[in-house]
Every structure is written in structure tokens, then in C-alpha cells.
Design a protein around this motif. Sequence first.
Motif, PDB file in Angstrom:
ATOM      1  N   ILE A 158       0.827  -1.208   0.000  1.00 31.47           N
ATOM      2  CA  ILE A 158       0.000   0.000   0.000  1.00 31.47           C
ATOM      3  C   ILE A 158       0.862   1.259   0.000  1.00 31.47           C
ATOM      4  N   ASP A 159       2.184   1.062   0.162  1.00 25.65           N
ATOM      5  CA  ASP A 159       3.170   2.148   0.069  1.00 25.65           C
ATOM      6  C   ASP A 159       2.910   3.256   1.079  1.00 25.65           C
ATOM      7  N   VAL A 160       2.894   2.876   2.378  1.00 25.54           N
ATOM      8  CA  VAL A 160       2.740   3.871   3.437  1.00 25.54           C
ATOM      9  C   VAL A 160       3.958   4.799   3.433  1.00 25.54           C
ATOM     10  N   ARG A 161       3.687   6.096   3.404  1.00 27.04           N
ATOM     11  CA  ARG A 161       4.757   7.095   3.303  1.00 27.04           C
ATOM     12  C   ARG A 161       4.853   7.904   4.590  1.00 27.04           C
ATOM     13  N   PRO A 162       6.049   8.425   4.880  1.00 34.60           N
ATOM     14  CA  PRO A 162       6.232   9.211   6.103  1.00 34.60           C
ATOM     15  C   PRO A 162       5.224  10.352   6.202  1.00 34.60           C
ATOM     16  N   GLY A 163       4.619  10.463   7.379  1.00 36.28           N
ATOM     17  CA  GLY A 163       3.678  11.542   7.642  1.00 36.28           C
ATOM     18  C   GLY A 163       2.245  11.252   7.274  1.00 36.28           C
ATOM     19  N   GLU A 164       1.980  10.173   6.544  1.00 39.01           N
ATOM     20  CA  GLU A 164       0.605   9.866   6.137  1.00 39.01           C
ATOM     21  C   GLU A 164      -0.225   9.345   7.307  1.00 39.01           C
ATOM     22  N   SER A 165      -1.532   9.539   7.191  1.00 36.95           N
ATOM     23  CA  SER A 165      -2.467   8.972   8.160  1.00 36.95           C
ATOM     24  C   SER A 165      -2.950   7.622   7.643  1.00 36.95           C
ATOM     25  N   VAL A 166      -3.083   6.664   8.563  1.00 36.92           N
ATOM     26  CA  VAL A 166      -3.431   5.289   8.195  1.00 36.92           C
ATOM     27  C   VAL A 166      -4.556   4.791   9.092  1.00 36.92           C
ATOM     28  N   LEU A 167      -5.584   4.210   8.485  1.00 40.57           N
ATOM     29  CA  LEU A 167      -6.665   3.551   9.222  1.00 40.57           C
ATOM     30  C   LEU A 167      -6.508   2.049   9.069  1.00 40.57           C
ATOM     31  N   VAL A 168      -6.496   1.334  10.188  1.00 49.92           N
ATOM     32  CA  VAL A 168      -6.407  -0.125  10.187  1.00 49.92           C
ATOM     33  C   VAL A 168      -7.662  -0.673  10.845  1.00 49.92           C
ATOM     34  N   THR A 169      -8.445  -1.464  10.123  1.00 52.52           N
ATOM     35  CA  THR A 169      -9.588  -2.124  10.756  1.00 52.52           C
ATOM     36  C   THR A 169      -9.116  -3.441  11.368  1.00 52.52           C
ATOM     37  N   ALA A 170      -9.918  -3.962  12.303  1.00 53.57           N
ATOM     38  CA  ALA A 170      -9.521  -5.166  13.060  1.00 53.57           C
ATOM     39  C   ALA A 170      -8.154  -4.960  13.694  1.00 53.57           C
ATOM     40  N   ALA A 171      -7.943  -3.757  14.231  1.00 52.64           N
ATOM     41  CA  ALA A 171      -6.619  -3.368  14.729  1.00 52.64           C
ATOM     42  C   ALA A 171      -6.212  -4.093  16.007  1.00 52.64           C
ATOM     43  N   ALA A 172      -7.135  -4.805  16.639  1.00 48.75           N
ATOM     44  CA  ALA A 172      -6.788  -5.575  17.835  1.00 48.75           C
ATOM     45  C   ALA A 172      -6.527  -7.036  17.498  1.00 48.75           C
ATOM     46  N   GLY A 173      -6.664  -7.400  16.229  1.00 52.33           N
ATOM     47  CA  GLY A 173      -6.424  -8.781  15.828  1.00 52.33           C
ATOM     48  C   GLY A 173      -4.948  -9.099  15.744  1.00 52.33           C
ATOM     49  N   ALA A 183      -9.328   0.849  14.186  1.00 49.21           N
ATOM     50  CA  ALA A 183     -10.765   0.617  14.312  1.00 49.21           C
ATOM     51  C   ALA A 183     -10.982  -0.790  14.859  1.00 49.21           C
ATOM     52  N   VAL A 184     -11.748  -0.895  15.919  1.00 47.42           N
ATOM     53  CA  VAL A 184     -11.974  -2.167  16.601  1.00 47.42           C
ATOM     54  C   VAL A 184     -13.446  -2.303  16.959  1.00 47.42           C
ATOM     55  N   GLY A 185     -13.833  -3.493  17.354  1.00 47.67           N
ATOM     56  CA  GLY A 185     -15.206  -3.735  17.769  1.00 47.67           C
ATOM     57  C   GLY A 185     -15.325  -3.766  19.282  1.00 47.67           C
ATOM     58  N   GLY A 186     -15.885  -2.742  19.875  1.00 48.33           N
ATOM     59  CA  GLY A 186     -16.102  -2.719  21.312  1.00 48.33           C
ATOM     60  C   GLY A 186     -15.192  -1.758  22.044  1.00 48.33           C
ATOM     61  N   ALA A 187     -15.729  -1.198  23.130  1.00 46.63           N
ATOM     62  CA  ALA A 187     -14.989  -0.209  23.918  1.00 46.63           C
ATOM     63  C   ALA A 187     -13.763  -0.814  24.583  1.00 46.63           C
ATOM     64  N   GLU A 188     -13.853  -2.087  24.980  1.00 45.63           N
ATOM     65  CA  GLU A 188     -12.710  -2.723  25.655  1.00 45.63           C
ATOM     66  C   GLU A 188     -11.503  -2.787  24.723  1.00 45.63           C
ATOM     67  N   ALA A 209      -8.084   5.494  18.657  1.00 50.79           N
ATOM     68  CA  ALA A 209      -8.867   4.267  18.575  1.00 50.79           C
ATOM     69  C   ALA A 209     -10.331   4.620  18.388  1.00 50.79           C
ATOM     70  N   VAL A 210     -11.000   3.922  17.476  1.00 50.74           N
ATOM     71  CA  VAL A 210     -12.430   4.124  17.276  1.00 50.74           C
ATOM     72  C   VAL A 210     -13.128   2.775  17.349  1.00 50.74           C
ATOM     73  N   ASP A 211     -14.326   2.804  17.899  1.00 50.79           N
ATOM     74  CA  ASP A 211     -15.155   1.599  18.007  1.00 50.79           C
ATOM     75  C   ASP A 211     -16.101   1.581  16.805  1.00 50.79           C
ATOM     76  N   HIS A 212     -15.883   0.618  15.894  1.00 49.70           N
ATOM     77  CA  HIS A 212     -16.700   0.637  14.675  1.00 49.70           C
ATOM     78  C   HIS A 212     -18.138   0.182  14.894  1.00 49.70           C
ATOM     79  N   SER A 213     -18.490  -0.136  16.138  1.00 51.23           N
ATOM     80  CA  SER A 213     -19.903  -0.396  16.425  1.00 51.23           C
ATOM     81  C   SER A 213     -20.646   0.900  16.749  1.00 51.23           C
ATOM     82  N   ALA A 214     -19.898   1.995  16.925  1.00 53.25           N
ATOM     83  CA  ALA A 214     -20.526   3.298  17.175  1.00 53.25           C
ATOM     84  C   ALA A 214     -21.015   3.880  15.852  1.00 53.25           C
ATOM     85  N   PRO A 215     -22.214   4.458  15.834  1.00 51.22           N
ATOM     86  CA  PRO A 215     -22.766   4.958  14.563  1.00 51.22           C
ATOM     87  C   PRO A 215     -21.964   6.101  13.954  1.00 51.22           C
ATOM     88  N   ASP A 216     -21.202   6.835  14.772  1.00 54.42           N
ATOM     89  CA  ASP A 216     -20.477   8.001  14.254  1.00 54.42           C
ATOM     90  C   ASP A 216     -18.985   7.734  14.084  1.00 54.42           C
TER      91      ASP A 216
END
Length: 323
Positions: free
Chosen positions: A134-149, A170-175, A188-195
Motif C-alpha cells: 500500500i506504500d505507506v509514506r512518512p507523515g501519512e495517516s493510516v486507518l487499520v480495521t480489526a486493529a486488535a487482531g 478501528a476495533v469492535g467494542g470499547a474494551e 482508537a475508534v469503536d466501529h460499532s458506534a454509529p459516528d
Amino acid sequence: MKAVRVTEFGPPEVLRVEEVADPVPSAGQVLVDVDVAGVGYGDVIVRSGRYPFPTPYVPGLEAGGTIRAVGPGADPALVGRRVVAATLGMTGGYASLALAEAANTFEVPADLPLEHAVAVFQAGAVAFGLVAAIDVRPGESVLVTAAAGRIGSLLVQRAKAAGAGLVVGAVGGAEKAGIVGEFGADVAVDHSAPDWVAQVRRATGGRGTDVTLDAIGGDIGARALEATAGGGRFGLYGFTSGTWVPLDAHQIGRRGITVVGALGIAFAKSAAEQRADAEAALKAAVAGELVPRIHDTFPLDQAAAAHAAVESRSTVGAVLLTP
């Protein structure tokens, strides 16, 4: 020897421990005394019947232990070495003994626990491969889903090491959201939250992430695509939801997003390049730059419980078996 066999697809209970004949290494192969086997979500997908695979089979594509014997043409000096190995035909790890091609074994450094080596050598290699694809470059912002896996937690670490300026997990659940910062996620964001997409946009100054790596697919993957900045890159590396991301060509074209089959690119590398990624992952683990988290370790006769835990998505990091 003892092995977990699957004779029919279905729920975790189809995993049954049986006595089977000891395998014998053929030319170029080694026989590993298995001390630790990895349990991945891919194992769950195959066992449940969502991926074509011949039965009966013994699951397990990752094993760690000591080489007991070698086949013709394999180096006899390998006997007695502590290794992690990609199993022959991606099967056989859930057993007391497992076969592997000699070329698919990796000696474990003396100061690296075997459990950590099993958790990192394949998943870490994938993380290295995905970040490069995906060629992550210095300074870029990156979103990873299932980030606790297992892979996601290493992917967060690898993205930071590649110079990402902001990593959103992005993970499933507040814990899990409370844990993902341990892996280096800045937000960290909880992808079960609507926003949660709005949360990603706020964290990136309203723009969205330059790079997104999605392992979930389905509706969550579609929302992750929404959270990607115009002109950004969206990488696919899994479908734990059961379906791939439904790609909206109009949205992709209008917003100028590049969609990358990141996992396919990583797996299309030559054997030598994939080996180099695994070796780099082990080296990074020794240096403390890639730290796997072990969620739990189950005995072989509780393989069904291990699968149930992974399938429930309640785990953080790696799940292992000990024959």
C-alpha cells in the motif's frame, strides 16, 4: 501421534483429536516436534466451509518446535534446531508432529520466546508485505480495521515504523478500543458506534485517512472506504465479516480513491521475498520493534474452544495451541 482432524465442515465442534500415524518427511522436508501451533482466522474460515478445501484434513499452517528428523536432500544439521515453520500444504500444525519444507523453516533466535516467534513470523511477514504493497509514506495517516487482531495489531506497529504520522485503529467494542493504543495507534475508534467514520474524519482534520487497510469487509469495510480521504489508497486484506467490501465504482471514481489488492500483492511476491519478510518480522520481534500480544493458549484437545474464541471476535492478538 495426536492430531486434530476435520472430516466435515461446520462449527468448532467438528475439530476432534484423534490418534493418527506419525508423518514421515519426504525429499526436502523436515519433521517438527510441535510445541506451539498458531490459530488464525483463516483456519476458522476453512473449518466453517467458507473456503474450498479437501477433507479430511488437519488444520494449522504455523508450527513452532524442534526439528526431529529430515527427509532425503534436507540438511541433517537442521535436526535439533528450534524453529517456526509454515506447514506442508498449509495443514498439519494442530498435531504433535508436523511436516514442512526445509525451505519454509526459520530458526528462532535464542532470546525470542517460541510463542512470540509463532505469533509473529507469518502475521508479521504479512504486515511487512501489506505496508509495502500500500506504500505507506512518512507523515501519512493510516486507518487499520480489526486493529486488535493478530495481524492488525502488528500492522499498526509496522505502519508506525514505516513513518505514518497518525494511525487510527478501528476495533469492535470499547474494551478493545482501550487496548489498541498499546500497539501504537494514536487514535482508537469503536466501529460499532454509529459516528465512527465522523470520528476518523475529526482525527484527520476533516479529511479522512490517506491510507486504509481493511480486514473486515462487508458494511464495516464500506464505512472504512467512506473514511478514506479523496485521492487516498484503500487496501483489501481480508473479509472476516464473511463478505468482501462492496466496492462502489461511482464513489471510487468520483473521489479518486485507488483500491489496492494489498494481500494479493503481498502473497504474489517470490518465495525469496516472502521469506525475507518473515525473517524481517522475526528480527523486528527480537529488537522489540514488533511485539505480538498472546491472547490465550489452549491445549490441543481444546482446539474447538480456541476456534470459538477467535470466531467470537473477543480475542486481542494471537491465539495458540500447545499439543
